[in-house]
Motif scaffolding. Structure first.
Motif, PDB file in Angstrom:
ATOM      1  N   GLU A 124      35.225  67.375  45.304  1.00 59.31           N
ATOM      2  CA  GLU A 124      34.551  67.105  46.610  1.00 59.31           C
ATOM      3  C   GLU A 124      33.843  68.520  46.841  1.00 59.31           C
ATOM      4  OE1 GLU A 124      36.151  65.392  49.898  1.00 59.31           O
ATOM      5  OE2 GLU A 124      36.945  63.683  48.583  1.00 59.31           O
ATOM      6  N   TYR A 125      32.883  68.842  47.293  1.00 61.32           N
ATOM      7  CA  TYR A 125      32.443  70.372  47.701  1.00 61.32           C
ATOM      8  C   TYR A 125      31.666  70.055  49.138  1.00 61.32           C
ATOM      9  CZ  TYR A 125      27.479  68.751  47.327  1.00 61.32           C
ATOM     10  OH  TYR A 125      26.037  67.885  47.436  1.00 61.32           O
ATOM     11  N   TYR A 126      31.634  71.490  49.537  1.00 57.68           N
ATOM     12  CA  TYR A 126      30.750  71.535  50.948  1.00 57.68           C
ATOM     13  C   TYR A 126      30.100  72.962  50.616  1.00 57.68           C
ATOM     14  CZ  TYR A 126      34.498  74.771  52.046  1.00 57.68           C
ATOM     15  OH  TYR A 126      35.564  75.855  51.837  1.00 57.68           O
ATOM     16  N   THR A 127      28.945  72.969  51.268  1.00 57.09           N
ATOM     17  CA  THR A 127      28.210  74.118  51.517  1.00 57.09           C
ATOM     18  C   THR A 127      28.018  74.732  52.659  1.00 57.09           C
ATOM     19  OG1 THR A 127      26.276  73.063  51.361  1.00 57.09           O
ATOM     20  CG2 THR A 127      27.142  73.570  49.443  1.00 57.09           C
ATOM     21  N   GLN A 128      28.214  76.082  52.754  1.00 56.31           N
ATOM     22  CA  GLN A 128      27.500  76.742  53.918  1.00 56.31           C
ATOM     23  C   GLN A 128      26.308  77.643  53.563  1.00 56.31           C
ATOM     24  OE1 GLN A 128      31.446  78.586  54.727  1.00 56.31           O
ATOM     25  NE2 GLN A 128      31.817  77.234  56.250  1.00 56.31           N
ATOM     26  N   GLU A 129      25.897  78.590  54.532  1.00 52.07           N
ATOM     27  CA  GLU A 129      24.641  79.315  54.044  1.00 52.07           C
ATOM     28  C   GLU A 129      24.837  80.118  52.811  1.00 52.07           C
ATOM     29  OE1 GLU A 129      22.078  82.692  56.302  1.00 52.07           O
ATOM     30  OE2 GLU A 129      23.139  81.551  57.674  1.00 52.07           O
ATOM     31  N   ASN A 130      25.961  80.762  52.670  1.00 56.42           N
ATOM     32  CA  ASN A 130      26.089  81.863  51.760  1.00 56.42           C
ATOM     33  C   ASN A 130      27.121  81.428  50.364  1.00 56.42           C
ATOM     34  OD1 ASN A 130      23.981  83.442  52.560  1.00 56.42           O
ATOM     35  ND2 ASN A 130      25.339  84.284  54.000  1.00 56.42           N
ATOM     36  N   SER A 131      27.827  80.353  50.883  1.00 55.87           N
ATOM     37  CA  SER A 131      28.912  80.049  50.081  1.00 55.87           C
ATOM     38  C   SER A 131      29.042  78.529  49.607  1.00 55.87           C
ATOM     39  CB  SER A 131      30.167  80.404  50.503  1.00 55.87           C
ATOM     40  OG  SER A 131      30.510  79.793  51.935  1.00 55.87           O
ATOM     41  N   THR A 132      29.698  78.289  48.687  1.00 55.49           N
ATOM     42  CA  THR A 132      30.182  77.056  48.372  1.00 55.49           C
ATOM     43  C   THR A 132      31.687  76.584  48.020  1.00 55.49           C
ATOM     44  OG1 THR A 132      28.026  76.578  46.979  1.00 55.49           O
ATOM     45  CG2 THR A 132      29.981  75.290  46.379  1.00 55.49           C
ATOM     46  N   GLY A 133      32.363  75.702  48.550  1.00 53.54           N
ATOM     47  CA  GLY A 133      33.641  75.228  48.532  1.00 53.54           C
ATOM     48  C   GLY A 133      33.946  74.102  47.613  1.00 53.54           C
ATOM     49  N   ILE A 134      34.810  74.006  46.936  1.00 51.57           N
ATOM     50  CA  ILE A 134      34.966  72.939  45.859  1.00 51.57           C
ATOM     51  C   ILE A 134      36.564  72.426  46.329  1.00 51.57           C
ATOM     52  CG2 ILE A 134      35.225  72.139  43.589  1.00 51.57           C
ATOM     53  CD1 ILE A 134      32.724  73.754  42.969  1.00 51.57           C
ATOM     54  N   VAL A 135      36.800  71.167  45.876  1.00 49.01           N
ATOM     55  CA  VAL A 135      38.422  70.804  46.342  1.00 49.01           C
ATOM     56  C   VAL A 135      38.273  69.473  45.350  1.00 49.01           C
ATOM     57  CG1 VAL A 135      39.678  69.782  47.780  1.00 49.01           C
ATOM     58  CG2 VAL A 135      38.108  71.146  48.653  1.00 49.01           C
ATOM     59  N   PHE A 136      39.571  69.856  44.772  1.00 48.19           N
ATOM     60  CA  PHE A 136      39.787  68.947  43.580  1.00 48.19           C
ATOM     61  C   PHE A 136      41.379  68.788  43.439  1.00 48.19           C
ATOM     62  CE2 PHE A 136      39.142  73.006  41.788  1.00 48.19           C
ATOM     63  CZ  PHE A 136      40.081  73.114  40.786  1.00 48.19           C
ATOM     64  N   VAL A 137      41.911  67.728  42.654  1.00 42.41           N
ATOM     65  CA  VAL A 137      43.124  67.621  42.198  1.00 42.41           C
ATOM     66  C   VAL A 137      43.513  68.446  41.003  1.00 42.41           C
ATOM     67  CG1 VAL A 137      45.133  65.971  41.594  1.00 42.41           C
ATOM     68  CG2 VAL A 137      43.488  65.335  43.569  1.00 42.41           C
TER      69      VAL A 137
END
Length: 184
Positions: A124-137
């Protein structure tokens, strides 16, 4: 008694706060406060990567920090346009959360490929203006995570170097041509 409280309130100087005294927020995301930081230097530039390794809790979505697993290293693989993370001591399945600057690694349509020891993982991912976050098992025993994008730093700098070289060749060529016409 009431008179005493009123006199006390009137004699106590009140603090006045102006907008200039408000400090800027250091973390744009509350999750960053709960994550660890890793500084990654790429071609003379420093990037901060936030990450967290959490155990998978038994009740609902509760998790706690995994104190045995640890990040050994992080690096950018320019050839594979990826962020490579070496990990040790993953004793049970964990949840890995990682947040990195888009300037450092990005993917068209946010379609990254996440590999754990070479095996593709859903994320799963999320984005903000200047960054990306990724979450996984993160499976037990994992020693390497690779997040593959389509663009990695410093692709833009190489394009500028090539453009500067081409421009220099054209300028030198045109001046030599002009100089040869003047000698006749």
């Amino acid at each position: 008694m009431i008179l005493f409280l009123v006199a006390l309130l009137l004699s106590t100087p009140l603090a006045v706060v102006y907008a200039e005294s408000i400090q800027p927020v250091q973390h744009s995301d509350i999750a960053e406060l709960m994550m660890k930081k890793h500084s990654l230097a790429v071609d003379g530039r420093d990037f901060i990567i936030f990450y967290k390794l959490s155990t998978i809790g038994g009740v609902g979505e509760s998790t706690s920090e995994d104190h045995t697993a640890r990040i050994v290293s992080m690096e950018i693989d320019k050839e594979d346009t990826s962020l490579v993370v070496d990990i040790e001591n993953v004793m049970q399945d964990d949840i890995m959360s990682i947040k990195f600057p888009k300037e450092m690694l990005s993917a068209e349509g946010n379609k990254f490929v996440v590999l754990t020891d070479g095996k593709e993982k859903k994320y799963e991912y999320y984005t903000q203006e200047n960054s990306t976050g990724i979450v996984f098992v993160l499976p037990s025993g994992t020693s390497r995570v690779e997040i593959i994008g389509t663009h990695v730093i410093p692709e833009f700098q190489y394009v500028l170097l090539i453009l500067a070289a081409i421009t220099s060749v054209i300028l030198v060529g045109s001046r030599m041509k002009r100089a040869s016409y003047q000698t006749w």
